[in-house]
Design an enzyme around this catalytic site. Sequence first.
Site, mmCIF file in Angstrom:
data_model
loop_
_atom_site.group_PDB
_atom_site.id
_atom_site.type_symbol
_atom_site.label_atom_id
_atom_site.label_comp_id
_atom_site.label_asym_id
_atom_site.label_seq_id
_atom_site.Cartn_x
_atom_site.Cartn_y
_atom_site.Cartn_z
ATOM 1 N N HIS A 2 0.836 -1.196 0.000
ATOM 2 C CA HIS A 2 0.000 0.000 0.000
ATOM 3 C C HIS A 2 0.875 1.253 0.000
ATOM 4 C CE1 HIS A 2 -3.869 -1.994 1.797
ATOM 5 N NE2 HIS A 2 -3.338 -2.701 0.815
ATOM 6 N N GLU A 5 0.950 3.827 1.956
ATOM 7 C CA GLU A 5 1.491 4.174 3.267
ATOM 8 C C GLU A 5 2.696 3.303 3.612
ATOM 9 O OE1 GLU A 5 -3.099 4.342 3.807
ATOM 10 O OE2 GLU A 5 -1.663 3.332 2.516
ATOM 11 N N CYS A 60 -6.338 1.924 5.724
ATOM 12 C CA CYS A 60 -6.984 0.674 6.126
ATOM 13 C C CYS A 60 -6.439 0.272 7.505
ATOM 14 C CB CYS A 60 -6.708 -0.420 5.096
ATOM 15 S SG CYS A 60 -4.979 -0.970 5.068
ATOM 16 N N CYS A 93 -2.596 -0.427 7.499
ATOM 17 C CA CYS A 93 -1.746 0.760 7.446
ATOM 18 C C CYS A 93 -1.850 1.578 8.732
ATOM 19 C CB CYS A 93 -2.081 1.585 6.220
ATOM 20 S SG CYS A 93 -1.624 0.716 4.691
#
Length: 157
Positions: free
Chosen positions: A65, A67, A95, A98
Amino acid sequence: MTFYNFSEQENPNAEDEHYMRLALQEAQKAYDLEEIPIGAIIVSNGRIVGRGHNLTEQLNDVTAHAEMQAFTAASQTLGGKYLKECTLYVTIEPCVMCAGASYWTQIGRLVYGAPEPKRGFTTKDAALLHPKTILKGNVLSADCGNLMRRFFENKRG
């Protein structure tokens, strides 16, 4: 590295909006790669120390992701795993994974663009962040959300 100084007399949101626009540029990179368009920037004392965008398809890695990419880059730039003096700017609410990673980095501040009502961490447990992390949402929310909507409209249509 580029440094940005924002005077107190400017719009108090100017700094957050500036960095969110840079996170949107990262999200556009993901969009161009046909990845879910989420981008992230990490800033420490006016200096960008990490950036990332979704690479889950490119890397065949569900944890890639935006992040996570930015956390890794910032830790390498700063030479340490804790990001207490940093701000994470991310275009979409993180999410649970993260948010949990941000807990472990002890990120000082987390600023997100658009909320994520289905998978955003605040719909599950807002306490996933480190107790000292300052949270701010809805910075350039419309711009961040529109990029995501456009992406999924193109996938469906």
